[in-house]
Design a protein around this motif. Structure first.
Motif, short mmCIF file in Angstrom:
data_model
loop_
_atom_site.label_atom_id
_atom_site.label_comp_id
_atom_site.label_asym_id
_atom_site.label_seq_id
_atom_site.Cartn_x
_atom_site.Cartn_y
_atom_site.Cartn_z
N THR A 148 10.10 44.97 17.00
CA THR A 148 11.30 45.02 17.85
C THR A 148 11.89 43.66 18.19
O THR A 148 13.00 43.59 18.73
CB THR A 148 10.98 45.73 19.18
OG1 THR A 148 10.10 44.91 19.96
CG2 THR A 148 10.32 47.09 18.94
N GLY A 149 11.16 42.56 17.93
CA GLY A 149 11.63 41.25 18.35
C GLY A 149 11.60 41.05 19.85
O GLY A 149 12.26 40.14 20.38
N LEU A 150 10.85 41.87 20.58
CA LEU A 150 10.91 41.91 22.04
C LEU A 150 10.69 40.55 22.69
O LEU A 150 11.52 40.09 23.48
CB LEU A 150 9.87 42.90 22.57
CG LEU A 150 9.72 42.97 24.10
CD1 LEU A 150 10.98 43.57 24.73
CD2 LEU A 150 8.48 43.77 24.48
N ILE A 151 9.57 39.90 22.39
CA ILE A 151 9.25 38.65 23.07
C ILE A 151 10.26 37.58 22.70
O ILE A 151 10.71 36.81 23.56
CB ILE A 151 7.82 38.19 22.71
CG1 ILE A 151 6.81 39.30 22.99
CG2 ILE A 151 7.45 36.92 23.47
CD1 ILE A 151 6.82 39.81 24.41
N TRP A 152 10.66 37.52 21.45
CA TRP A 152 11.65 36.54 21.03
C TRP A 152 12.98 36.75 21.76
O TRP A 152 13.63 35.79 22.19
CB TRP A 152 11.89 36.65 19.52
CG TRP A 152 10.72 36.21 18.69
CD1 TRP A 152 9.71 35.37 19.05
CD2 TRP A 152 10.46 36.58 17.34
NE1 TRP A 152 8.84 35.19 18.02
CE2 TRP A 152 9.27 35.92 16.96
CE3 TRP A 152 11.10 37.41 16.42
CZ2 TRP A 152 8.72 36.05 15.67
CZ3 TRP A 152 10.56 37.55 15.15
CH2 TRP A 152 9.39 36.87 14.78
N ARG A 153 13.40 38.00 21.91
CA ARG A 153 14.68 38.28 22.56
C ARG A 153 14.66 37.90 24.04
O ARG A 153 15.64 37.36 24.56
CB ARG A 153 15.06 39.76 22.40
CG ARG A 153 15.50 40.14 21.00
CD ARG A 153 16.01 41.56 20.92
NE ARG A 153 14.94 42.55 20.97
CZ ARG A 153 14.66 43.32 22.00
NH1 ARG A 153 15.37 43.21 23.13
NH2 ARG A 153 13.68 44.21 21.96
N ILE A 154 13.55 38.18 24.68
CA ILE A 154 13.45 37.83 26.11
C ILE A 154 13.45 36.32 26.28
O ILE A 154 14.17 35.77 27.13
CB ILE A 154 12.17 38.44 26.72
CG1 ILE A 154 12.25 39.97 26.70
CG2 ILE A 154 11.98 37.95 28.16
CD1 ILE A 154 10.93 40.64 27.06
N MET A 155 12.66 35.63 25.48
CA MET A 155 12.54 34.18 25.64
C MET A 155 13.82 33.45 25.21
O MET A 155 14.10 32.34 25.69
CB MET A 155 11.35 33.67 24.84
CG MET A 155 10.00 34.11 25.39
SD MET A 155 9.68 33.45 27.05
CE MET A 155 8.83 31.92 26.64
N ALA A 156 14.61 34.06 24.33
CA ALA A 156 15.84 33.42 23.89
C ALA A 156 16.83 33.26 25.04
O ALA A 156 17.73 32.41 24.97
CB ALA A 156 16.48 34.22 22.76
N ARG A 157 16.67 34.06 26.08
CA ARG A 157 17.59 33.93 27.21
C ARG A 157 17.00 33.10 28.35
O ARG A 157 17.64 32.97 29.41
CB ARG A 157 18.01 35.31 27.71
CG ARG A 157 16.93 36.18 28.31
CD ARG A 157 17.55 37.48 28.85
NE ARG A 157 16.60 38.27 29.65
CZ ARG A 157 16.02 39.39 29.24
NH1 ARG A 157 16.29 39.86 28.03
NH2 ARG A 157 15.19 40.06 30.03
#
Length: 457
Positions: free
Chosen positions: A427-436
């Motif tokens: 899902t890319g979950l951790i990457w998406r959260i940290m990108a913000r």
């Protein structure tokens, strides 16, 4: 994900999919999540370095635990309220626990934390070092919590996360400026080694560069000093040319929280790839090495491979295949470095996002071939060695006659990448959260990263 073909093979092997694979990944994630939820202390958030063997708590494992809690919420394993409560308890304890230069009675100094903490007191374990990289792994989990818990009633999590991150004095750890020392002890001062060239310390420098406190933050010179030796780590191997670092954990840890796809610093721009692709190549190279199997270890092949830091059977010198072979207990293992036939599932598990078409079949084969000897209530045990079929006094685990050595412990810093990188693949979950997270973005930009998701909207 758009993935290029594996060099030397016809076309691109299909990425595994279907109900069987999804069910398998569900099982691995649930069991690995349960490791962190079931073993991390509720009141202080102390996460054990390993389990069921009782040793000490690991601050790096605490960072992975914070990450696991977020994944558990999104996977429906626990409620958001329960995860937030556990997260808040850990953050409250971390901010209130005593810090200072004294050799005893503290958990850290200058915002950094000791590598290991006593399970009972929560204080420094014996004479362990103040670890810059393990603090970075903890802070990555802290910043993930800061960005994830963004709802009403979760403000204290965001506030405490900011306070913990801001008080880390990265500049103090720059004893041989502009690079960062690996650690410090009250007894001997700074460790004589610094974080230089390609390794897991990308995360140390990006977090140090992202600090909003100019008195504690690193600047661009630190990143340039870290990266100026990258050329000496570059190996020209045609389609598998890459920055080499023998154990796979060095290619995984920073990627757990930062999406390096499509973003480049000066060095990667000069090579026309990115750090994600570099890790993909390192993963493929490990599989290729196991298939070549230059030492003739039992079990090595297309579906059983993976060298990284992990447990081993113990310190022995034993005649194998007509020559004396050296075995180790816990140790870093890697291609071109040290290889004693010990395979760690976290090597493939933590690289699933890079090369799912070879990592998922490997994990599934390990589960099928070794069954409950390798896969237990909390997921994959730390390691196994099919060659080591000898009667000896072991450091860890057990020997099953005819099958080899199997670990009986799970290790937090090896469980963490399995859970998180499966989630990033799915899902890319951790990457998406940290990108913000503004601190992550600032750290990358100060290091000179551009392109991809960092490009202005």
């Amino acid at each position: 994900m758009a993935l290029g073909p594996i060099p030397g093979e016809e076309g691109l092997p299909p990425v595994p999919h279907g109900a069987t694979v999804e069910s398998f990944l569900d099982s691995v994630q649930l069991r690995t999540f349960n490791y962190f939820w079931g073993t991390t202390e509720v009141k202080r958030g102390l996460a054990p370095d390993r389990f069921p063997t009782t040793t000490f708590a690991s601050i790096a494992a605490m960072g992975f635990a914070l990450t696991a809690f977020v994944i558990g919420v999104e996977r429906g394993n626990v409620t958001r309220k329960a995860a937030a409560e556990r997260t808040l308890a850990m953050l409250r304890w971390l901010i209130s626990a005593n810090q200072g230069p004294e050799a005893e009675g503290t958990v850290g100094y200058k915002g950094f934390f000791y590598h290991f903490l006593d399970n009972t007191t929560g204080l420094r374990f014996e004479k362990t070092e103040l670890s810059t990289v393990d603090t970075a792994l903890l802070m990555a989990g802290v910043l993930l919590a800061q960005s994830y818990y963004d709802g009403p009633g979760e403000g204290e999590i965001r506030t405490l996360s900011e306070r913990l991150y801001r008080r880390v004095d990265w500049r103090w750890a720059m004893t041989r400026a502009p690079v960062v020392s690996m650690g410090w002890t009250p007894e001997a001062g700074f460790i004589e080694y610094d974080w230089l060239a390609y390794n897991e310390a990308m995360l140390v420098y990006i977090l140090g560069l992202g600090s909003p406190d100019p008195q504690r933050a690193l600047d661009r010179q630190s990143w340039d000093a870290w990266s100026q030796r990258l050329a000496t780590y570059w190996t020209d191997s045609g389609p598998l040319s890459m920055l080499r670092f023998p154990p796979l954990f060095g290619h995984q840890y920073s990627h757990v929280w930062i999406d390096f796809r499509g973003i480049q610093d000066d060095f990667m721009r000069s090579k026309n790839i990115d750090y994600f692709e570099n890790s993909r190549r390192a993963t493929i190279a490990q599989r290729n090495y196991a298939m070549a199997n230059p030492y003739g270890w039992r079990g090595y092949g297309r579906y059983e491979w993976g060298l990284t830091a992990c447990d081993g059977p113990g310190a022995f010198r034993i005649d194998v295949l007509g020559e004396t072979r050296v075995f180790r207990s816990y140790s870093a293992r890697g291609v071109g470095d040290f290889d004693d036939g010990t395979i760690a599932p976290t090597a493939a598990g933590g690289s699933i996002a890079f090369a799912p078409e070879i990592c998922i079949p490997a994990l599934m084969a390990m589960r099928e071939r070794h069954g409950d000897l390798l896969y237990g209530a909390y997921g994959f045990y730390d390691a196994y060695n099919p060659t080591f079929d000898f009667e000896r006094r072991l450091s860890h685990g057990k020997v099953v006659p005819g099958r080899g050595w199997y670990d009986t412990d799970w290790i937090g810093i090896d469980q963490g990448p399995i859970l998180a990188m499966i989630e990033n693949y799915r899902t890319g979950l951790i990457w998406r959260i940290m990108a913000r997270n503004p601190h992550i973005r600032l750290g990358l930009e100060r290091a000179g990263f551009t392109g991809g998701w960092l490009a202005p909207a």
